[in-house]
Write a protein that holds these residues in place. Structure first.
Motif, PDB file in Angstrom:
ATOM      1  N   SER A 177       0.833  -1.210   0.000  1.00  0.00           N
ATOM      2  CA  SER A 177       0.000   0.000   0.000  1.00  0.00           C
ATOM      3  C   SER A 177       0.862   1.253   0.000  1.00  0.00           C
ATOM      4  O   SER A 177       0.574   2.228  -0.710  1.00  0.00           O
ATOM      5  N   ALA A 178       1.925   1.233   0.803  1.00  0.00           N
ATOM      6  CA  ALA A 178       2.814   2.390   0.867  1.00  0.00           C
ATOM      7  C   ALA A 178       3.506   2.616  -0.470  1.00  0.00           C
ATOM      8  O   ALA A 178       3.711   3.762  -0.896  1.00  0.00           O
ATOM      9  N   PHE A 179       3.866   1.531  -1.147  1.00  0.00           N
ATOM     10  CA  PHE A 179       4.492   1.690  -2.461  1.00  0.00           C
ATOM     11  C   PHE A 179       3.498   2.221  -3.487  1.00  0.00           C
ATOM     12  O   PHE A 179       3.796   3.151  -4.245  1.00  0.00           O
ATOM     13  N   VAL A 180       2.304   1.648  -3.535  1.00  0.00           N
ATOM     14  CA  VAL A 180       1.300   2.060  -4.513  1.00  0.00           C
ATOM     15  C   VAL A 180       0.959   3.538  -4.349  1.00  0.00           C
ATOM     16  O   VAL A 180       0.683   4.240  -5.325  1.00  0.00           O
ATOM     17  N   ALA A 181       0.985   4.020  -3.110  1.00  0.00           N
ATOM     18  CA  ALA A 181       0.621   5.415  -2.842  1.00  0.00           C
ATOM     19  C   ALA A 181       1.654   6.407  -3.352  1.00  0.00           C
ATOM     20  O   ALA A 181       1.378   7.620  -3.395  1.00  0.00           O
ATOM     21  N   ARG A 182       2.834   5.954  -3.751  1.00  0.00           N
ATOM     22  CA  ARG A 182       3.852   6.868  -4.252  1.00  0.00           C
ATOM     23  C   ARG A 182       3.438   7.445  -5.603  1.00  0.00           C
ATOM     24  O   ARG A 182       2.688   6.814  -6.373  1.00  0.00           O
ATOM     25  N   PRO A 183       3.899   8.627  -5.945  1.00  0.00           N
ATOM     26  CA  PRO A 183       3.538   9.244  -7.230  1.00  0.00           C
ATOM     27  C   PRO A 183       3.978   8.370  -8.404  1.00  0.00           C
ATOM     28  O   PRO A 183       5.017   7.695  -8.349  1.00  0.00           O
ATOM     29  N   ASP A 184       3.193   8.398  -9.479  1.00  0.00           N
ATOM     30  CA  ASP A 184       3.550   7.621 -10.662  1.00  0.00           C
ATOM     31  C   ASP A 184       4.930   7.997 -11.185  1.00  0.00           C
ATOM     32  O   ASP A 184       5.667   7.142 -11.694  1.00  0.00           O
ATOM     33  N   ALA A 185       5.300   9.260 -11.069  1.00  0.00           N
ATOM     34  CA  ALA A 185       6.612   9.692 -11.550  1.00  0.00           C
ATOM     35  C   ALA A 185       7.738   8.976 -10.811  1.00  0.00           C
ATOM     36  O   ALA A 185       8.799   8.715 -11.386  1.00  0.00           O
ATOM     37  N   GLU A 186       7.504   8.645  -9.555  1.00  0.00           N
ATOM     38  CA  GLU A 186       8.506   7.923  -8.769  1.00  0.00           C
ATOM     39  C   GLU A 186       8.529   6.444  -9.132  1.00  0.00           C
ATOM     40  O   GLU A 186       9.581   5.793  -9.090  1.00  0.00           O
ATOM     41  N   LYS A 187       7.366   5.909  -9.503  1.00  0.00           N
ATOM     42  CA  LYS A 187       7.286   4.485  -9.845  1.00  0.00           C
ATOM     43  C   LYS A 187       7.678   4.211 -11.292  1.00  0.00           C
ATOM     44  O   LYS A 187       8.089   3.085 -11.619  1.00  0.00           O
ATOM     45  N   ARG A 188       7.569   5.220 -12.143  1.00  0.00           N
ATOM     46  CA  ARG A 188       7.738   4.996 -13.581  1.00  0.00           C
ATOM     47  C   ARG A 188       9.077   4.383 -13.951  1.00  0.00           C
ATOM     48  O   ARG A 188       9.126   3.508 -14.834  1.00  0.00           O
ATOM     49  N   PRO A 189      10.223   4.757 -13.338  1.00  0.00           N
ATOM     50  CA  PRO A 189      11.484   4.093 -13.701  1.00  0.00           C
ATOM     51  C   PRO A 189      11.495   2.591 -13.415  1.00  0.00           C
ATOM     52  O   PRO A 189      12.324   1.862 -13.964  1.00  0.00           O
ATOM     53  N   TYR A 246       7.851  -6.172 -18.513  1.00  0.00           N
ATOM     54  CA  TYR A 246       7.211  -6.032 -17.203  1.00  0.00           C
ATOM     55  C   TYR A 246       7.300  -7.314 -16.366  1.00  0.00           C
ATOM     56  O   TYR A 246       6.490  -7.532 -15.466  1.00  0.00           O
ATOM     57  N   GLN A 247       8.308  -8.145 -16.624  1.00  0.00           N
ATOM     58  CA  GLN A 247       8.469  -9.369 -15.834  1.00  0.00           C
ATOM     59  C   GLN A 247       9.191  -9.116 -14.521  1.00  0.00           C
ATOM     60  O   GLN A 247       9.337 -10.031 -13.702  1.00  0.00           O
ATOM     61  N   ARG A 248       9.681  -7.898 -14.315  1.00  0.00           N
ATOM     62  CA  ARG A 248      10.207  -7.467 -13.030  1.00  0.00           C
ATOM     63  C   ARG A 248       9.753  -6.024 -12.807  1.00  0.00           C
ATOM     64  O   ARG A 248       9.563  -5.255 -13.754  1.00  0.00           O
ATOM     65  N   GLY A 249       9.601  -5.680 -11.539  1.00  0.00           N
ATOM     66  CA  GLY A 249       9.266  -4.312 -11.205  1.00  0.00           C
ATOM     67  C   GLY A 249       7.796  -3.999 -11.388  1.00  0.00           C
ATOM     68  O   GLY A 249       6.930  -4.870 -11.304  1.00  0.00           O
ATOM     69  N   TRP A 250       7.523  -2.731 -11.661  1.00  0.00           N
ATOM     70  CA  TRP A 250       6.170  -2.175 -11.641  1.00  0.00           C
ATOM     71  C   TRP A 250       5.491  -2.316 -13.004  1.00  0.00           C
ATOM     72  O   TRP A 250       6.099  -2.050 -14.038  1.00  0.00           O
ATOM     73  N   THR A 251       4.231  -2.754 -12.979  1.00  0.00           N
ATOM     74  CA  THR A 251       3.384  -2.728 -14.170  1.00  0.00           C
ATOM     75  C   THR A 251       2.379  -1.602 -14.009  1.00  0.00           C
ATOM     76  O   THR A 251       1.544  -1.643 -13.097  1.00  0.00           O
ATOM     77  N   PRO A 252       2.421  -0.578 -14.853  1.00  0.00           N
ATOM     78  CA  PRO A 252       1.479   0.533 -14.709  1.00  0.00           C
ATOM     79  C   PRO A 252       0.043   0.095 -14.967  1.00  0.00           C
ATOM     80  O   PRO A 252      -0.211  -0.938 -15.603  1.00  0.00           O
ATOM     81  N   PRO A 253      -0.921   0.873 -14.482  1.00  0.00           N
ATOM     82  CA  PRO A 253      -2.326   0.578 -14.788  1.00  0.00           C
ATOM     83  C   PRO A 253      -2.577   0.571 -16.298  1.00  0.00           C
ATOM     84  O   PRO A 253      -1.866   1.210 -17.067  1.00  0.00           O
ATOM     85  N   ASN A 254      -3.617  -0.181 -16.676  1.00  0.00           N
ATOM     86  CA  ASN A 254      -4.077  -0.212 -18.066  1.00  0.00           C
ATOM     87  C   ASN A 254      -3.006  -0.709 -19.028  1.00  0.00           C
ATOM     88  O   ASN A 254      -2.901  -0.234 -20.158  1.00  0.00           O
ATOM     89  N   THR A 255      -2.226  -1.686 -18.584  1.00  0.00           N
ATOM     90  CA  THR A 255      -1.169  -2.251 -19.428  1.00  0.00           C
ATOM     91  C   THR A 255      -1.539  -3.626 -19.948  1.00  0.00           C
ATOM     92  O   THR A 255      -1.445  -3.890 -21.145  1.00  0.00           O
ATOM     93  N   GLU A 256      -1.960  -4.525 -19.061  1.00  0.00           N
ATOM     94  CA  GLU A 256      -2.228  -5.904 -19.453  1.00  0.00           C
ATOM     95  C   GLU A 256      -3.657  -6.054 -19.952  1.00  0.00           C
ATOM     96  O   GLU A 256      -4.590  -5.468 -19.410  1.00  0.00           O
ATOM     97  N   VAL A 257      -3.822  -6.885 -20.991  1.00  0.00           N
ATOM     98  CA  VAL A 257      -5.134  -7.131 -21.589  1.00  0.00           C
ATOM     99  C   VAL A 257      -5.336  -8.644 -21.686  1.00  0.00           C
ATOM    100  O   VAL A 257      -4.467  -9.356 -22.194  1.00  0.00           O
ATOM    101  N   ALA A 258      -6.479  -9.147 -21.209  1.00  0.00           N
ATOM    102  CA  ALA A 258      -6.778 -10.572 -21.296  1.00  0.00           C
ATOM    103  C   ALA A 258      -6.972 -10.971 -22.756  1.00  0.00           C
ATOM    104  O   ALA A 258      -7.630 -10.269 -23.522  1.00  0.00           O
ATOM    105  N   VAL A 259      -6.421 -12.136 -23.134  1.00  0.00           N
ATOM    106  CA  VAL A 259      -6.490 -12.580 -24.523  1.00  0.00           C
ATOM    107  C   VAL A 259      -7.937 -12.735 -24.979  1.00  0.00           C
ATOM    108  O   VAL A 259      -8.307 -12.327 -26.077  1.00  0.00           O
TER     109      VAL A 259
END
Length: 368
Positions: free
Chosen positions: A62-74, A82-95
């Motif tokens: 929760s504490a990580f998610v609350a950080r600004p996107d600019a901080e998470k983007r790297p 995206y097999q390591r680290g952060w996956t931004p919202p609206n990235t993955e789509v079900a086949v």
């Protein structure tokens, strides 16, 4: 969505599998045959996942998610698919979805050591873990501890699955040794007032492409971000059972585990190896009918090793199974194709497949 009871989904006790007692082993094997064969899912007790540690990790997440996107983007490493680290919202789509990206953000890490040779062959599937600077306390430790516990439970279940099918005990565990296993923390995002009850889902219906998925259970967060009971009866995990003449579309069943249990789901790779005897679980994560609520959960994805061939094992190569799952394919190739399908890898990743040196003759001619 129909709310068929989940009470008929079997529960397997890992202590039964460890007992060595014929009656207890057969009880566990029978539960796995029914659970994986009909539902593609089993509830698991005595699994070894520490509930207080899981809750502590969710607080760190929760504490990580609350950080600004600019901080998470790297940490959003598209170059690693995206097999390591952060996956931004609206990235993955079900086949099999309708093209709507999942309403979630995620964090990936590998809880088991990577295979150096495989990392040379499939660098995007075996990268080293990456972590945020000044990570919240227990973020890294909690994610890895949870992943390792889920992995150990999964190995026990895979040995039990082999027992249930009268196969050598190490059939599935040997196939997944040093594979690109990954643990994922997920944050399903709040829907606004105009989005609820409009058919938007937290996660579109899909089947997992790996061997076995372990789910330790999650928690809902109210609009103020506090852990709370689910806000309504429509929220959560549903799965579609195997089609029958009486129910050709299968039945939608709640996947809520009994207290103290975790969930294990069959993935496409296990379905292929068993020729469809075990069924990959179509499942969907529904959003609440009230705005502002979130959900946190986690999953550990066990994979067949990238150098293994995916095709029904010899005892399962019926004409129907061969027709359904031919041609044989390398697991690493299968991984790349699926990651492109779900939007985590770019279409150009398919250029890695096949011969990549057709231009050599032109270069040689140009120098003559």
């Amino acid at each position: 969505m129909a709310d068929t009871s989940s009470m008929n989904i079997p529960t397997v006790d890992l202590l039964d599998l460890a007992s060595g007692e014929p009656a207890r082993l057969e009880r566990a094997a029978a539960a796995l045959r029914e659970a994986f064969g009909v539902f593609g899912l089993v509830f698991v007790k005595n699994h070894g996942v520490d509930a207080p540690a899981l809750e502590r990790f969710y607080e760190a997440f929760s504490a990580f998610v609350a950080r600004p996107d600019a901080e998470k983007r790297p940490l959003g490493r598209a170059d690693l698919w995206y097999q390591r680290g952060w996956t931004p919202p609206n990235t993955e789509v079900a086949v099999a979805g309708n093209g709507q990206p999942d309403f979630k953000e995620c964090y990936f890490a590998a809880p088991t050591p990577t295979d150096p040779q495989s990392a040379m062959e499939f660098p995007e599937l075996y990268p080293e873990n990456i972590w945020p600077d000044n990570a919240p306390p227990f973020f890294q430790e909690g994610l890895l501890t949870m992943g390792r516990a889920l992995h150990e439970a999964g190995l026990k279940l895979l040995r039990g699955a082999a027992l249930a099918l009268n196969l050598p005990q190490d059939t599935f565990t040997a196939a997944c040794e040093k594979a690109p296993h990954v643990t994922r923390a997920l944050q399903y995002l709040p829907l606004g007032p105009s989005q609820v009850n409009t058919g938007i889902l937290w996660g579109e219906e899909h089947t997992d492409f790996n061997l076995l998925t372990l789910l330790p259970g999650g928690r809902f967060l109210d609009p103020a971000g506090r852990p709370a009971a689910k806000p309504d009866d429509k929220s959560g995990l549903y799965l579609r059972t195997r089609a029958t003449p009486e129910a050709p579309q299968g039945e939608m069943v709640r996947g809520t585990a009994p207290a103290g249990c975790i969930v294990a789901q069959v993935g496409q790779q296990l379905e292929i190896l068993t020729g469809g005897t075990f069924l990959a679980t179509p499942h969907v994560i529904t959003a609440p009918g009230v705005p502002g609520w979130q959900r946190q959960s986690a999953a550990h994805f066990m994979h067949v090793h990238t150098s293994q061939v995916l095709f029904p094992l010899p005892g399962f190569r019926t004409p129907e199974a061969v027709a359904n799952y031919a041609p044989p394919v390398l697991a690493g190739t299968y991984d790349i194709k699926t990651l492109v399908d779900i939007g985590l890898a770019p279409p150009a990743a398919l250029d890695k497949l096949g011969y990549r040196h057709y231009d050599r003759l032109n270069r040689m001619r140009a120098t003559s």
